[in-house]
Design a protein around this motif. Sequence first.
Motif, PDB file in Angstrom:
ATOM      1  N   LEU A   1       0.794  -1.259  -0.104  1.00  0.00           N
ATOM      2  CA  LEU A   1      -0.037  -0.110   0.071  1.00  0.00           C
ATOM      3  C   LEU A   1       0.972   1.216   0.047  1.00  0.00           C
ATOM      4  O   LEU A   1       0.646   2.400  -0.749  1.00  0.00           O
ATOM      5  CB  LEU A   1      -1.016  -0.015   1.079  1.00  0.00           C
ATOM      6  N   ALA A   2       1.990   1.042   0.584  1.00  0.00           N
ATOM      7  CA  ALA A   2       2.910   2.423   0.871  1.00  0.00           C
ATOM      8  C   ALA A   2       3.429   2.749  -0.694  1.00  0.00           C
ATOM      9  O   ALA A   2       3.407   3.696  -1.196  1.00  0.00           O
ATOM     10  CB  ALA A   2       4.098   2.182   1.644  1.00  0.00           C
ATOM     11  N   ILE A   3       3.764   1.479  -1.503  1.00  0.00           N
ATOM     12  CA  ILE A   3       4.368   1.550  -2.593  1.00  0.00           C
ATOM     13  C   ILE A   3       3.038   2.219  -3.638  1.00  0.00           C
ATOM     14  O   ILE A   3       3.426   2.949  -4.567  1.00  0.00           O
ATOM     15  CB  ILE A   3       4.839   0.308  -3.048  1.00  0.00           C
ATOM     16  N   ALA A   4       2.100   1.590  -3.492  1.00  0.00           N
ATOM     17  CA  ALA A   4       0.973   1.977  -4.301  1.00  0.00           C
ATOM     18  C   ALA A   4       0.617   3.546  -4.158  1.00  0.00           C
ATOM     19  O   ALA A   4       0.456   4.311  -5.195  1.00  0.00           O
ATOM     20  CB  ALA A   4      -0.341   1.176  -3.890  1.00  0.00           C
ATOM     21  N   ILE A   5       0.709   3.881  -2.781  1.00  0.00           N
ATOM     22  CA  ILE A   5       0.124   5.368  -2.783  1.00  0.00           C
ATOM     23  C   ILE A   5       1.537   6.240  -3.387  1.00  0.00           C
ATOM     24  O   ILE A   5       0.894   7.379  -3.793  1.00  0.00           O
ATOM     25  CB  ILE A   5      -0.059   5.929  -1.217  1.00  0.00           C
ATOM     26  N   GLU A   6       2.598   5.967  -3.178  1.00  0.00           N
ATOM     27  CA  GLU A   6       3.709   6.662  -3.752  1.00  0.00           C
ATOM     28  C   GLU A   6       3.660   6.862  -5.201  1.00  0.00           C
ATOM     29  O   GLU A   6       3.919   7.843  -5.813  1.00  0.00           O
ATOM     30  CB  GLU A   6       4.973   6.356  -3.134  1.00  0.00           C
ATOM     31  N   ARG A   7       3.512   5.539  -5.834  1.00  0.00           N
ATOM     32  CA  ARG A   7       3.411   5.567  -7.295  1.00  0.00           C
ATOM     33  C   ARG A   7       2.192   6.308  -7.890  1.00  0.00           C
ATOM     34  O   ARG A   7       2.369   6.950  -8.872  1.00  0.00           O
ATOM     35  CB  ARG A   7       3.539   4.127  -7.718  1.00  0.00           C
ATOM     36  N   TYR A   8       1.067   6.340  -7.250  1.00  0.00           N
ATOM     37  CA  TYR A   8      -0.112   6.811  -7.663  1.00  0.00           C
ATOM     38  C   TYR A   8       0.007   8.431  -7.625  1.00  0.00           C
ATOM     39  O   TYR A   8      -0.213   9.141  -8.588  1.00  0.00           O
ATOM     40  CB  TYR A   8      -1.204   6.671  -6.926  1.00  0.00           C
ATOM     41  N   VAL A   9       0.810   8.908  -6.474  1.00  0.00           N
ATOM     42  CA  VAL A   9       0.748  10.451  -6.560  1.00  0.00           C
ATOM     43  C   VAL A   9       1.983  10.829  -7.326  1.00  0.00           C
ATOM     44  O   VAL A   9       1.922  11.830  -8.120  1.00  0.00           O
ATOM     45  CB  VAL A   9       1.341  10.618  -5.177  1.00  0.00           C
ATOM     46  N   TYR A  10       2.972  10.085  -7.742  1.00  0.00           N
ATOM     47  CA  TYR A  10       3.877  10.452  -8.644  1.00  0.00           C
ATOM     48  C   TYR A  10       3.761  10.383  -9.994  1.00  0.00           C
ATOM     49  O   TYR A  10       3.673  11.372 -10.949  1.00  0.00           O
ATOM     50  CB  TYR A  10       5.239   9.511  -8.644  1.00  0.00           C
TER      51      TYR A  10
ATOM     52  N   GLU B   1       7.827   3.462 -14.356  1.00  0.00           N
ATOM     53  CA  GLU B   1       7.462   2.030 -14.041  1.00  0.00           C
ATOM     54  C   GLU B   1       8.343   1.569 -12.669  1.00  0.00           C
ATOM     55  O   GLU B   1       7.952   0.678 -12.233  1.00  0.00           O
ATOM     56  CB  GLU B   1       8.032   0.897 -15.224  1.00  0.00           C
ATOM     57  N   LYS B   2       9.138   2.605 -12.163  1.00  0.00           N
ATOM     58  CA  LYS B   2       9.804   2.206 -10.832  1.00  0.00           C
ATOM     59  C   LYS B   2       9.101   1.709  -9.718  1.00  0.00           C
ATOM     60  O   LYS B   2       7.741   2.348  -9.479  1.00  0.00           O
ATOM     61  CB  LYS B   2      10.649   3.507 -10.724  1.00  0.00           C
ATOM     62  N   ARG B   3       9.304   0.345  -9.562  1.00  0.00           N
ATOM     63  CA  ARG B   3       8.774  -0.104  -8.230  1.00  0.00           C
ATOM     64  C   ARG B   3       7.237  -0.574  -8.614  1.00  0.00           C
ATOM     65  O   ARG B   3       6.619  -1.197  -7.556  1.00  0.00           O
ATOM     66  CB  ARG B   3       8.584   0.928  -6.917  1.00  0.00           C
ATOM     67  N   THR B   4       6.645  -0.370  -9.442  1.00  0.00           N
ATOM     68  CA  THR B   4       5.283  -0.562  -9.870  1.00  0.00           C
ATOM     69  C   THR B   4       5.266  -2.110  -9.901  1.00  0.00           C
ATOM     70  O   THR B   4       4.123  -2.770  -9.354  1.00  0.00           O
ATOM     71  CB  THR B   4       4.695  -0.044 -11.135  1.00  0.00           C
TER      72      THR B   4
END
Length: 214
Positions: free
Chosen positions: A27-36, A111-114
């Motif tokens: 979830l932390a990765i998802a939030i960061e990626r969505y914002v980015y 695509e980083k971390r997705t």
Amino acid sequence: MFDLVVRFFQEGGVFMYPIAFVLVVGLAIAIERYVYLSSAKRANRDAFDRGILPILKKRDYASALKFANDSNTAIAAIMGAGVSRYINKSSRDEIEFAMEEGLMETLPRLEKRTQYLATLANVSTLLGLLGTIIGLIAAFTAVANADPAEKASLLSQSISVAMNTTAFGLMAAIPLLLIHAVLQTKTNEIVDSFEMAGVKLLNLMSDQNTSKSP
């Protein structure tokens, strides 16, 4: 409801904790990626529609190159590479290659971390299954030494507890997979917008070359 969730979590055994950790990380990765990605999509759209494109329509390629060099957006870097080649009288193929190179440099950041989300979803599912298997082994071991009259109820209760880890693993995996699909779609939309911007740039340049021809 909260008590039900707490009891469900406690009855699942020790494997509930690593599954919960995987879910939190995902979830932390998802939030960061969505914002980015949302920020990148908005910034690149504004840089092209309100910055580079109006300048290109005026055929002022020197100003377009200056704008691209001053901007920190990915689309500005891609367009700047193409405009620079055009100013240097390069061929259409060389301009395309320059923009493709810029796009390839941008893709890793998008695509980083997705892809981690899909991996974490699989790990969550496997942890749930592993917890269930270990729970079943422990249940059958306990039943073997139990009173015959209590074996049926004890076995059904132990299996119910062991299945909690599988359920929780799936509860963590399903949203992570859905979020991965959403983020992948957003990434593809940004890449498509880059490619469309490149096509528009090439068409503008082709139109100007045609107008210069006798």
